[in-house]
Design a protein around this motif. Structure first.
Motif, PDB file in Angstrom:
ATOM      1  N   ARG A   1       1.471  -1.573   1.472  1.00 31.16           N
ATOM      2  CA  ARG A   1       2.608  -0.672   1.674  1.00 31.16           C
ATOM      3  C   ARG A   1       3.925  -1.435   1.580  1.00 31.16           C
ATOM      4  O   ARG A   1       4.904  -0.939   1.005  1.00 31.16           O
ATOM      5  N   ARG A   2       3.941  -2.641   2.140  1.00 34.37           N
ATOM      6  CA  ARG A   2       5.166  -3.443   2.052  1.00 34.37           C
ATOM      7  C   ARG A   2       5.416  -3.896   0.620  1.00 34.37           C
ATOM      8  O   ARG A   2       6.557  -3.862   0.133  1.00 34.37           O
ATOM      9  N   ILE A   3       4.381  -4.339  -0.081  1.00 34.83           N
ATOM     10  CA  ILE A   3       4.510  -4.745  -1.481  1.00 34.83           C
ATOM     11  C   ILE A   3       5.097  -3.589  -2.307  1.00 34.83           C
ATOM     12  O   ILE A   3       5.994  -3.777  -3.137  1.00 34.83           O
ATOM     13  N   ALA A   4       4.597  -2.383  -2.054  1.00 28.97           N
ATOM     14  CA  ALA A   4       5.078  -1.215  -2.791  1.00 28.97           C
ATOM     15  C   ALA A   4       6.543  -0.926  -2.463  1.00 28.97           C
ATOM     16  O   ALA A   4       7.339  -0.585  -3.368  1.00 28.97           O
ATOM     17  N   GLN A   5       6.940  -1.082  -1.201  1.00 25.52           N
ATOM     18  CA  GLN A   5       8.316  -0.790  -0.811  1.00 25.52           C
ATOM     19  C   GLN A   5       9.298  -1.812  -1.369  1.00 25.52           C
ATOM     20  O   GLN A   5      10.393  -1.458  -1.819  1.00 25.52           O
ATOM     21  N   VAL A   6       8.932  -3.088  -1.333  1.00 25.18           N
ATOM     22  CA  VAL A   6       9.799  -4.125  -1.906  1.00 25.18           C
ATOM     23  C   VAL A   6       9.963  -3.888  -3.405  1.00 25.18           C
ATOM     24  O   VAL A   6      11.076  -3.963  -3.952  1.00 25.18           O
ATOM     25  N   THR A   7       8.868  -3.593  -4.086  1.00 27.26           N
ATOM     26  CA  THR A   7       8.924  -3.330  -5.527  1.00 27.26           C
ATOM     27  C   THR A   7       9.808  -2.125  -5.820  1.00 27.26           C
ATOM     28  O   THR A   7      10.628  -2.147  -6.748  1.00 27.26           O
ATOM     29  N   ALA A   8       9.652  -1.059  -5.032  1.00 28.86           N
ATOM     30  CA  ALA A   8      10.465   0.150  -5.236  1.00 28.86           C
ATOM     31  C   ALA A   8      11.946  -0.163  -5.040  1.00 28.86           C
ATOM     32  O   ALA A   8      12.804   0.332  -5.789  1.00 28.86           O
TER      33      ALA A   8
ATOM     34  N   TYR B   1       2.464  -8.342  -6.764  1.00 32.45           N
ATOM     35  CA  TYR B   1       3.749  -7.775  -7.184  1.00 32.45           C
ATOM     36  C   TYR B   1       3.734  -7.400  -8.672  1.00 32.45           C
ATOM     37  O   TYR B   1       4.260  -6.354  -9.057  1.00 32.45           O
ATOM     38  N   TYR B   2       3.164  -8.244  -9.497  1.00 33.68           N
ATOM     39  CA  TYR B   2       3.110  -7.945 -10.935  1.00 33.68           C
ATOM     40  C   TYR B   2       2.375  -6.623 -11.168  1.00 33.68           C
ATOM     41  O   TYR B   2       2.838  -5.762 -11.936  1.00 33.68           O
ATOM     42  N   ASN B   3       1.233  -6.451 -10.510  1.00 36.33           N
ATOM     43  CA  ASN B   3       0.484  -5.196 -10.642  1.00 36.33           C
ATOM     44  C   ASN B   3       1.304  -4.006 -10.156  1.00 36.33           C
ATOM     45  O   ASN B   3       1.309  -2.941 -10.779  1.00 36.33           O
ATOM     46  N   GLN B   4       2.004  -4.188  -9.046  1.00 39.70           N
ATOM     47  CA  GLN B   4       2.772  -3.091  -8.477  1.00 39.70           C
ATOM     48  C   GLN B   4       3.921  -2.678  -9.401  1.00 39.70           C
ATOM     49  O   GLN B   4       4.215  -1.480  -9.546  1.00 39.70           O
ATOM     50  N   PHE B   5       4.567  -3.666 -10.026  1.00 35.51           N
ATOM     51  CA  PHE B   5       5.614  -3.340 -10.986  1.00 35.51           C
ATOM     52  C   PHE B   5       5.056  -2.522 -12.156  1.00 35.51           C
ATOM     53  O   PHE B   5       5.667  -1.534 -12.583  1.00 35.51           O
ATOM     54  N   GLN B   6       3.913  -2.930 -12.685  1.00 41.47           N
ATOM     55  CA  GLN B   6       3.313  -2.196 -13.800  1.00 41.47           C
ATOM     56  C   GLN B   6       2.994  -0.759 -13.388  1.00 41.47           C
ATOM     57  O   GLN B   6       3.244   0.190 -14.150  1.00 41.47           O
ATOM     58  N   MET B   7       2.450  -0.581 -12.177  1.00 38.94           N
ATOM     59  CA  MET B   7       2.082   0.755 -11.710  1.00 38.94           C
ATOM     60  C   MET B   7       3.312   1.639 -11.512  1.00 38.94           C
ATOM     61  O   MET B   7       3.341   2.787 -11.968  1.00 38.94           O
ATOM     62  N   GLN B   8       4.328   1.105 -10.841  1.00 39.66           N
ATOM     63  CA  GLN B   8       5.494   1.936 -10.551  1.00 39.66           C
ATOM     64  C   GLN B   8       6.321   2.230 -11.797  1.00 39.66           C
ATOM     65  O   GLN B   8       6.916   3.310 -11.911  1.00 39.66           O
ATOM     66  N   MET B   9       6.352   1.304 -12.743  1.00 42.84           N
ATOM     67  CA  MET B   9       7.155   1.550 -13.940  1.00 42.84           C
ATOM     68  C   MET B   9       6.541   2.626 -14.833  1.00 42.84           C
ATOM     69  O   MET B   9       7.246   3.249 -15.623  1.00 42.84           O
TER      70      MET B   9
END
Length: 722
Positions: free
Chosen positions: A224-231, A292-300
């Motif tokens: 959840r924190r990884i997702a929030q920082v990425t967002a 973080y790399y995975n999270q960026f790919q998902m959110q973008m």
């Protein structure tokens, strides 16, 4: 001979130039046999050689292997090397190659000679066994160490040789100090602007200093924190890096060739207009970088294409664990010892990079090093937006286009200063600070590092003022602008013109700075229309002053500075105008179309590039039909105008039609008009052999001027500016 430590030169203050001059002076001393300039990474070997060749071409030799280094140390100065270059007294090499040479060449004659050894960045890699090997092998030497982040007792690491724990122990007494405060005061580097983002949700207690480091790091990796920082980064990236603005920047256009030869790289530089700056994201471990790399790919995937970022990833063995003490480990290029999962993930990320840029890198030794070089050059060219790192790129890497560092790792002392200093290289008037966005509680560590490398008052100089100070000054300047120079009123008189230019210049500078603050969103005291109208007045005065200069009239602008780069950064492009035309066409007949028509005129007048093409825009707006796509009509309109204008130039200057059209097509394709050599001559009519010189030079000059004006008028409108 005792070692000498020239002392601490803050990052970005000119250590390489200073050390080059020291090397050059030492090499000219009759008693000195060789000057060794020692770096701690292979990429710095190449980078330093390029710097040295810029200072004095051919003044030094570098090497790609220990075998070549041995040849350079064995052959006399002035001898021809196998590479075809002349052996120089100055040799640039890595500490690893030098150490290997020493171990493999016991008793070599160079060890008895007088050698000056200069370390460009005397970090901890020079404090271990390699440093001992070097100082034991050479019998007559002077040892110099330059560093922006010296190691004191306060920031020395545990373990290792107890006699080589600080810079002073390794390199002797300090000769000179030039601190980060000095560099900022002298305007050699920029101050930092630090945001501490502590609103990111995380499990209670994870920042408690008593919690074991490994547990704290595990908690900080909560999905959840990884997702929030990425967002947060995705939401604020354009704001922090000014991605919606543009500026002119010199880029190296052939990265592959530039990796092989620094000489060729310099000749491939050209000016291009690029959008905004780029950023690094420093993560605590390889595990964190992967998440973080995975999270960026998902959110973008959920974002519109215009909001997506070009994201890169790089790490290597040795940077695979969080550093409990916040000190950065020295960079390495070893991928063989990575855990299989970490290496496979890096391989996939590099393949994403290959797909993005048409390259063919992987994690094998040579290709990984070339990947590093290619990635670093694309950072410098502003071709990639964000690179996720662990330790790589946080020391020694310089890119003037880099203005933001996102931090989700522990940093302190010299590691913190080194990482922060990636962002504060001076580029242009648009880049005013190095932006640091911290997702951890590093305020005490930041203040301690600034005190250690500056003094107790360093914070007031090194860290930019808070938002409230900038906003108060901006509001005051805007109030003065509106009071003294209301829109619609003519500015008469030399002094009032100067005052307007100075006041609006301050508004531009402060608006540029405030745009990086989260708090400024929706708080601007000027409307977009007011900004445009004032920019139009500003550009009119700029044009008047330039006309006066051209006409050699009395100068009134000696004490006036125009912030044209700050006007250009909010450049209004053709797409924006076409969008307004589309809306105007849809509103035709209900009165709103007149407002939009006026808005188009204001927008064109506020644009440094479009205002010179006002007649084309006005003619198109008046002729656009109610049917058909606006952008297609625009392309057809511009093509017809361009062809007609080129035909007029051909007729008036009696140029060869077919050759001239081919010449212009090549210019638009290559994004530049070639006026050197015989290119222009081939499109001009033949000259009589009995009257070859008469008027030919003047005619060529008129042709160049006409085609240059034509190219500048239509290039951006043809979609070639980006």
């Amino acid at each position: 001979m005792s070692p000498l430590n020239p002392g601490r030169f803050t990052t970005g203050s000119g250590k390489t130039l200073t050390s080059f001059k020291a090397a050059q002076l030492a090499s000219k001393m009759p008693s000195v046999d060789k000057v060794l300039f020692v770096v701690d990474r292979k990429d710095l070997d190449y980078q330093t050689m390029r710097e040295y060749d810029r200072f004095a071409p051919g003044s030094a030799n570098s090497n790609t292997s220990t075998k070549i280094l041995a040849e350079q140390l064995t052959k006399p100065n002035g001898a021809l090397l196998k590479s075809g270059r002349t052996n120089q007294p100055i040799i640039i090499t890595t500490i690893q190659k030098l150490s290997t040479f020493i171990k493999a060449n016991t008793g070599h004659e160079i060890f008895s000679g007088h050698v000056v050894i200069i370390f460009d960045a005397c970090h901890r890699s020079q404090f271990g066994d390699m440093h001992t090997d070097i100082t034991r092998a050479f019998k007559r030497y002077n040892l110099f160490g330059f560093t922006g982040t010296p190691i004191f007792a306060e920031n020395s690491a545990s373990g290792g040789n107890p006699l080589l724990k600080t810079t002073e122990q390794a390199f002797g007494d300090k000769l000179h100090t030039y601190t980060i405060m000095d560099a900022i005061t002298d305007k050699n580097v920029l101050p930092f602007r630090v945001d501490y983002i502590n609103t990111i949700g995380a499990r209670a207690g994870i920042v408690d200093k008593d919690v074991p480091a490994i547990d704290r790091e595990r908690a900080l990796l909560d999905p959840r924190r990884i997702a929030q920082v990425t967002a947060y980064i995705l939401e604020h990236f354009d704001q922090k890096t000014k991605r919606q603005t543009s500026y002119e920047h010199a880029v190296v256009t052939n990265v592959a060739e530039s990796s092989r030869t620094h000489r060729r790289a310099e000749s491939l530089k050209e000016k291009k207009r690029v959008r905004g700056f780029n950023a690094l994201f420093a993560t605590a471990s390889i595990d964190a970088a992967r998440r973080y790399y995975n999270q960026f790919q998902m959110q973008m995937e959920q974002l519109p294409p215009a909001k997506r970022l070009k994201v890169g990833l790089i790490y290597s063995y040795g940077a695979n664990e969080a550093e409990p003490d916040g000190i950065l480990e020295d960079e390495a290029f070893d991928t063989d010892m990575l855990a299989s999962g970490a290496r496979d993930f890096l391989e996939d990320a590099i393949q994403d990079y290959n797909d993005m840029f048409g390259t063919s890198y992987d994690t094998s030794a040579d290709k990984f090093q070339n990947y590093y070089k290619d990635l670093s050059q694309r950072m410098k060219n502003r071709e990639i937006d964000l690179v996720i790192v662990v330790n790589m790129f946080l020391t020694g890497f310089d890119a003037t286009t880099l203005n933001t560092l996102f931090v989700d790792k522990n940093l302190r002392m010299h590691g913190l200063i080194q990482a922060y200093s990636r962002t504060n290289r001076i580029l242009n008037s648009v880049k005013r600070h190095g932006n640091i966005v911290v997702f951890r509680d590093l305020e005490d560590e930041t203040n301690a590092a600034l005190e250690l490398f500056g003094n107790k008052d360093a914070r007031s100089i090194v860290i930019a003022p808070p938002y409230s100070e900038y906003f108060a000054e901006y509001s005051e300047k805007v109030s003065e602008l509106l009071r003294r120079f209301p829109l619609g009123a003519q500015i008469i008189g030399e002094q009032d013109q100067k005052d307007f230019i100075n006041i609006f210049g301050s508004v531009l500078r402060l608006s540029n700075i405030l745009g990086e603050f989260d708090e400024f969103e929706g708080q601007d005291v000027l409307t977009e229309r007011q900004h445009q109208d004032y920019r139009s007045v500003y550009l009119n005065l700029y044009a008047d002053f330039r006309t006066d200069t051209a006409a050699e009239k009395e100068q009134i602008n000696d004490d006036v500075v125009f912030e044209i780069e700050l006007v250009k950064q909010v450049e209004i492009n053709v797409d924006y105008i076409l969008m307004l035309v589309e809306r105007m066409r849809a509103e035709r007949g209900n009165g709103k179309d007149k407002e939009l028509r006026a808005q188009i005129t204001h927008a064109v007048d506020a644009s440094p590039s479009l205002r010179s093409k006002r007649d084309l825009v006005e003619d198109f707006v008046d002729s656009v039909s109610v049917d058909g796509a606006v952008d297609e009509q625009w392309q057809t309109f511009i093509a017809a105008k361009r062809d007609a204008e080129l035909q007029r130039i051909i007729d008036e200057l009696e140029l060869k039609p077919e050759q001239t059209r081919a010449f212009v097509v090549a210019a638009f394709r290559d994004a530049q008009l070639s006026t050197g050599g015989t290119a222009i001559t081939t499109i001009m009519p033949p000259v009589s052999r009995f009257n070859r010189e008469a008027g030919h030079g003047d005619k060529k000059k008129r042709v160049i001027e006409a085609l240059t004006s034509f190219f500048e008028r239509y290039f951006e409108l043809a979609g070639g500016s980006e």
